[in-house]
Design an enzyme around this catalytic site. Structure first.
Site, mmCIF file in Angstrom:
data_model
loop_
_atom_site.group_PDB
_atom_site.id
_atom_site.type_symbol
_atom_site.label_atom_id
_atom_site.label_comp_id
_atom_site.label_asym_id
_atom_site.label_seq_id
_atom_site.Cartn_x
_atom_site.Cartn_y
_atom_site.Cartn_z
ATOM 1 N N GLU A 90 -15.624 50.437 -32.661
ATOM 2 C CA GLU A 90 -16.343 49.698 -33.833
ATOM 3 C C GLU A 90 -17.741 50.106 -33.333
ATOM 4 O O GLU A 90 -18.274 49.468 -32.559
ATOM 5 C CB GLU A 90 -16.132 48.379 -33.629
ATOM 6 C CG GLU A 90 -16.230 47.427 -34.936
ATOM 7 C CD GLU A 90 -16.143 46.201 -34.837
ATOM 8 O OE1 GLU A 90 -17.143 45.461 -35.271
ATOM 9 O OE2 GLU A 90 -15.049 45.800 -34.441
ATOM 10 N N ASP B 276 -23.807 37.544 -36.983
ATOM 11 C CA ASP B 276 -24.305 37.723 -35.475
ATOM 12 C C ASP B 276 -24.849 36.697 -34.584
ATOM 13 O O ASP B 276 -25.727 36.037 -35.195
ATOM 14 C CB ASP B 276 -24.544 39.137 -35.299
ATOM 15 C CG ASP B 276 -23.578 40.257 -35.290
ATOM 16 O OD1 ASP B 276 -22.453 40.335 -34.867
ATOM 17 O OD2 ASP B 276 -23.915 41.055 -36.324
#
Lengths: 271, 400
Positions: A49, A60
């Site tokens: 990824e 995040d």
């Protein structure tokens, strides 16, 4: 059959879970980024990824925020991410690669242009944490004709009714968020996780990968006992952050190798 | 599609948040026309907030400058000193109805943070406010007020350490505490249904102003002017006049150090289309979609995006968006103090500055209505420093 589908099919035969590793392009710097990604592929990652660094990553936690900001400040942009994939493919890396990034990076580039260039570079799909399936129709229309997988998220807060709609739109695999929260290293996995995966399993035949908080080989082993893949991001970034420039590649190889050896499907007693 | 103003808006957020957004929309649709809910909000607005706020005619400025009549809608006279409390109060009551025991909020100028801390104290709800460290330093009185009101104030050191970064951290908190927490967004920005809810709760400004101008003048104003950061005070007052095509609506953004300087906060004047903090709208971004830094002397305008409804109103041509720079805003700040005895917030000073330019170009029969969205007590230090800097430059013969 797409590279991603093929990978999950082969792993199923071997009774292994997929190890999916996240790393932002350009981290810790542009000089060693490409060789680190190659090291990750060679050490056993089944899917990579690749983070397209965005300076305002709302899903995040601090570790990936900081890494992405560093990568942006290093001058990393989407053109460089595409180039990096081209180079990896040219050097013989055949591991499936998905881009993980935020809507606006892709939108600013132009979806049509991006889809064409992504395929040419050898990108297999996209993971976009701020693109819920309900907003994704125009994106699916641009990506699907190019054979690019668009990987959607399911969260513990996703209702059953909604999950039924999400799984219909997804391709490649489904990204199951282990816990309500942002990405980041955590001590333990939530108790509800196996039940959550089991419930999605009733609704979809797509492979199910679990991410957020998967931090060590024990977590990977546990997740591999009931899901098809384990996604590790922040924990690897911490390994890179703590390593010296002489040992970083070696440390990354060792960490990924250790995680991969935990993906063999065995029954795990929860403690 | 649901949640869009034309092509603008949407809900580009993490899957984890979708349930909360759907729940919020559902509950909002359920209670917004509920008589009990409306009465509860109206009673607190009247007895606690001090609504209706007055519409003040200005006398000395028109006699000095000539031109149109000027009226100020006095949101600065609400309890806590800005329009922010209209939305904070109604949303907190809504959150309570949904069963949330904890509220998180962001704040730029500190006005929204103070409003949220105030209503949380009033309603007995736990309150966490995120504020960029740079903003906290330039709005110290509001920092102290929030703490005194019992809010858990968390400084944000990420990014530019201003409003955008505070919203980012509030969203991350919400994702993590999704079960018991309501995110009380303070502007008409972010994912659906926030832009709609905030606009609805701020529409009281426009409703009152419309009635009051009719009472004073027996007719509609020719212009309505408001400052636009995220755009909540502007959409609140515009909503009273959107269906009156004869009323010209002007949104004033922050030109910072100059609209051509790249140091501004005017996405509606100089921005391009993109997705910022959950919404498709005009924004300031580079060629790769990274959000650009913004500059404004007014923290409440220092934001790289704008509410999606404003983007829609810009493209439809219903509202004209323009900009005022730091220097012009400071001068208007001082002028309104000296000439009319009113201390405006630096944000609102942008709208005042535009009106001061516009009014003398119009005939005496015309009416300009300005939304004075907040009071300037919080800005004293910064404004005085800024004015001293301007005076110094003038002494040195620099044209300012």
């Amino acid at each position: 059959m797409s590279r991603i589908e093929k990978t999950f099919a082969q792993l199923r035969e071997k009774e292994e879970g997929a190890l999916i590793i996240y790393i932002p392009v350009g981290y810790p710097n542009l000089d060693i980024s490409e060789s680190l990604i190659r090291a990750i592929a060679e050490s056993g990652a089944d899917i990579i990824e690749l983070g397209v660094p965005y300076a305002d990553p709302l899903a995040d936690g601090p570790t990936i925020q900081e890494a992405c900001l560093q990568a942006v400040n290093n001058g990393t942009n989407l053109d460089i991410c595409l180039e990096t994939v081209s180079k990896l493919r040219a050097s013989g890396i055949d591991t499936p690669i998905v881009f993980m990034g935020y809507c606006n990076s892709f939108l600013a580039y132009g979806l049509e242009r991006l889809a064409a260039q992504a395929v040419e570079a050898g990108v297999d799909g996209f993971i976009i944490p701020d693109l819920p399936s309900t907003m994704a129709q125009p994106w699916v229309q641009k990506f699907e004709p190019h054979g690019l997988d668009l990987i959607f998220f399911l969260a513990p807060t996703t209702s059953e009714e909604r999950a039924a709609a999400v799984v219909k739109q997804g391709s490649g695999f489904l990204y199951c968020i282990s816990v309500a929260g942002v990405t980041g290293v955590r001590q333990s996995l939530p108790n509800e996780l196996p039940g959550f995966i089991h419930q999605i399993r009733q609704q979809s035949t797509l492979p199910l990968a679990v991410g957020f908080g998967i931090s060590n080989a024990q977590h990977v082993k546990e997740v591999s006992s009931y899901a098809d893949g384990a996604i590790v991001g922040s924990a690897l970034i911490q390994v890179i952050k703590q390593a010296s420039s002489e040992t970083v590649e070696q440390d990354v190889r060792a960490f990924v190798h250790q995680l991969k050896s935990a993906t063999r499907r065995v029954a795990v007693e929860r403690v | 599609m649901n949640g869009f103003f034309g092509q603008f808006g949407g809900a580009f957020v993490a899957e984890t948040l979708i349930r909360n957004l759907e729940e919020l929309e559902h509950e909002y649709e359920r209670v917004k026309d509920d008589v009990n809910f409306r009465n509860e909000v109206a009673a607190i607005l009247k007895h606690f907030v001090g609504r209706p706020t007055p519409l003040t005619p200005l006398h000395r400025i028109p006699s000095k400058l000539g031109g149109a009549k000027l009226y100020l809608k006095r949101e600065d006279l609400t309890h806590t000193g800005a329009h922010k409390i209209n939305n904070a109060l109604a949303q907190a009551l809504l959150a309570k109805k949904i069963g949330k025991q904890r509220i998180v909020a962001e704040t730029g100028a500190g006005q929204h943070g103070v409003a949220v801390a105030t209503v949380c104290s009033l309603l007995g709800i736990e309150c966490v406010v995120y504020m960029g460290a740079v903003d906290a330093a330039r709005q110290a009185p509001n920092v102290q007020r929030m703490k005194l009101l019992g809010a858990d104030l968390r400084l944000v050191h990420a990014g530019q350490q201003t409003l955008k970064d505070a919203i980012g951290e509030a969203i991350r908190d919400w994702i993590t505490n999704v079960h018991d927490t309501h995110y009380l967004l303070g502007s008409a920005v972010g994912p659906h249904p926030f832009p709609k809810i905030v606009a609805d709760f701020q529409s009281i400004i426009g409703q009152e102003a419309r009635e009051q101008i009719f009472e004073a003048e027996g007719r509609l104003p020719d212009y309505v002017v408001a400052c636009v950061g995220g755009g909540s005070n502007a959409i609140g007052i515009f909503n009273g006049f959107l269906d009156d095509p004869e009323v010209k609506l002007i949104g004033v953004q922050a030109a910072g150090e100059g609209i051509e300087s790249n140091k501004h906060a005017a996405p509606l004047v100089k921005g391009s289309l993109g997705i910022v903090q959950g919404s498709f709208t005009y924004m300031l971004q580079d060629a790769y979609g990274q959000i650009l830094e913004t500059h404004s002397i007014a923290p409440g305008l220092d934001y790289p995006g704008v509410g999606p409804q404003h983007s829609f109103l810009k493209d439809s041509g219903r509202v004209e968006y323009t900009s005022i720079n730091d220097r012009e805003a400071l001068k208007a700040f001082e002028y309104l103090c000296r000439t009319e005895g009113i201390l405006p917030a630096l944000e609102s000073s942008h709208a005042v500055a535009y009106a001061l330019k516009l009014a003398p170009t119009l005939s005496e029969e015309m009416i300009v209505l300005v939304n004075l969205s907040g009071r300037g007590d919080k800005d004293m230090n910064q404004a005085i420093e800024g004015l001293e800097r301007l005076a110094q430059l003038e002494l040195e013969g620099v044209t300012v």
